[in-house]
Design a protein around this motif. Structure first.
Motif, short mmCIF file in Angstrom:
data_model
loop_
_atom_site.label_atom_id
_atom_site.label_comp_id
_atom_site.label_asym_id
_atom_site.label_seq_id
_atom_site.Cartn_x
_atom_site.Cartn_y
_atom_site.Cartn_z
N PRO A 25 0.82 -1.22 0.00
CA PRO A 25 0.00 0.00 0.00
C PRO A 25 0.86 1.27 0.00
O PRO A 25 1.96 1.29 0.53
CB PRO A 25 -0.80 -0.11 1.31
CG PRO A 25 -0.80 -1.56 1.64
CD PRO A 25 0.50 -2.09 1.13
N GLU A 26 0.31 2.31 -0.61
CA GLU A 26 1.00 3.61 -0.66
C GLU A 26 0.21 4.64 0.13
O GLU A 26 -1.01 4.58 0.22
CB GLU A 26 1.19 4.07 -2.10
CG GLU A 26 2.17 3.23 -2.87
CD GLU A 26 2.49 3.80 -4.24
OE1 GLU A 26 3.66 3.70 -4.62
OE2 GLU A 26 1.59 4.33 -4.90
N PHE A 27 0.96 5.61 0.65
CA PHE A 27 0.38 6.68 1.45
C PHE A 27 1.05 8.00 1.08
O PHE A 27 2.19 8.03 0.63
CB PHE A 27 0.61 6.42 2.94
CG PHE A 27 -0.01 5.14 3.41
CD1 PHE A 27 -1.31 5.12 3.89
CD2 PHE A 27 0.69 3.95 3.37
CE1 PHE A 27 -1.90 3.94 4.30
CE2 PHE A 27 0.12 2.76 3.77
CZ PHE A 27 -1.19 2.76 4.25
N LEU A 28 0.30 9.09 1.26
CA LEU A 28 0.83 10.44 1.04
C LEU A 28 0.91 11.16 2.38
O LEU A 28 -0.06 11.18 3.13
CB LEU A 28 -0.09 11.24 0.11
CG LEU A 28 -0.18 10.79 -1.33
CD1 LEU A 28 -1.21 11.66 -2.08
CD2 LEU A 28 1.17 10.87 -2.01
N VAL A 29 2.06 11.74 2.64
CA VAL A 29 2.24 12.59 3.81
C VAL A 29 2.30 14.02 3.29
O VAL A 29 3.14 14.35 2.45
CB VAL A 29 3.53 12.24 4.57
CG1 VAL A 29 3.77 13.21 5.72
CG2 VAL A 29 3.45 10.80 5.09
N GLU A 30 1.39 14.84 3.74
CA GLU A 30 1.28 16.22 3.26
C GLU A 30 1.95 17.18 4.24
O GLU A 30 1.65 17.15 5.43
CB GLU A 30 -0.20 16.59 3.09
CG GLU A 30 -0.41 17.96 2.51
CD GLU A 30 -1.88 18.25 2.28
OE1 GLU A 30 -2.22 19.44 2.24
OE2 GLU A 30 -2.68 17.30 2.13
N LEU A 31 2.83 17.99 3.70
CA LEU A 31 3.57 18.97 4.51
C LEU A 31 3.35 20.37 3.96
O LEU A 31 3.26 20.55 2.75
CB LEU A 31 5.08 18.70 4.45
CG LEU A 31 5.58 17.29 4.66
CD1 LEU A 31 7.01 17.18 4.18
CD2 LEU A 31 5.49 16.95 6.12
N TYR A 32 3.32 21.35 4.84
CA TYR A 32 3.33 22.74 4.42
C TYR A 32 4.79 23.15 4.27
O TYR A 32 5.60 22.92 5.17
CB TYR A 32 2.64 23.63 5.47
CG TYR A 32 2.91 25.09 5.25
CD1 TYR A 32 2.23 25.80 4.27
CD2 TYR A 32 3.86 25.76 6.00
CE1 TYR A 32 2.48 27.13 4.06
CE2 TYR A 32 4.12 27.10 5.79
CZ TYR A 32 3.43 27.78 4.82
OH TYR A 32 3.69 29.10 4.60
N VAL A 33 5.14 23.75 3.14
CA VAL A 33 6.50 24.21 2.89
C VAL A 33 6.42 25.61 2.31
O VAL A 33 5.92 25.79 1.19
CB VAL A 33 7.25 23.29 1.89
CG1 VAL A 33 8.65 23.80 1.63
CG2 VAL A 33 7.27 21.86 2.40
N SER A 34 6.89 26.59 3.04
CA SER A 34 6.84 27.96 2.53
C SER A 34 7.75 28.10 1.32
O SER A 34 8.71 27.35 1.16
CB SER A 34 7.25 28.96 3.61
OG SER A 34 8.64 28.88 3.84
#
Length: 91
Positions: A2-11
């Motif tokens: 299985p695949e997953f996405l980790v979402e990050l805020y990057v200015s």
């Protein structure tokens, strides 16, 4: 796997730090794998216009990805299951 996405805020000003974050993410995933929890940080995708970075992981569970992200120190917004729609494979 299985695949997953980790979402990050990057200015926009910190977008060059994505490579450092990716290296930390990969190191944490390798550590967990060596401890018996298979996790692989596959790649990251930076969307500068949206100030967002998506890290693609392979793991047996979202909990394993969360553990790797926490261990790496990534300040993630959320983790989501992903579905590959490419018949030739996504990894």
């Amino acid at each position: 796997m299985p695949e997953f996405l980790v979402e990050l805020y990057v200015s926009r000003q910190a977008s060059e730090a994505v490579a450092i974050d990716l290296e930390r993410a990969r190191r944490a995933a390798k550590e967990l794998t060596s401890e018996g929890t298979p996790v692989r940080c596959v790649r990251s995708i930076l969307v500068p216009e949206d100030e967002t970075c998506l890290c693609v992981y392979e793991a047996e569970s979202i909990d394993a990805v969360r553990a790797a992200s926490v261990r790496s120190g990534l300040a993630f917004e959320r983790i989501s299951a992903a579905v590959c729609s490419d018949p030739e494979g996504c990894s």
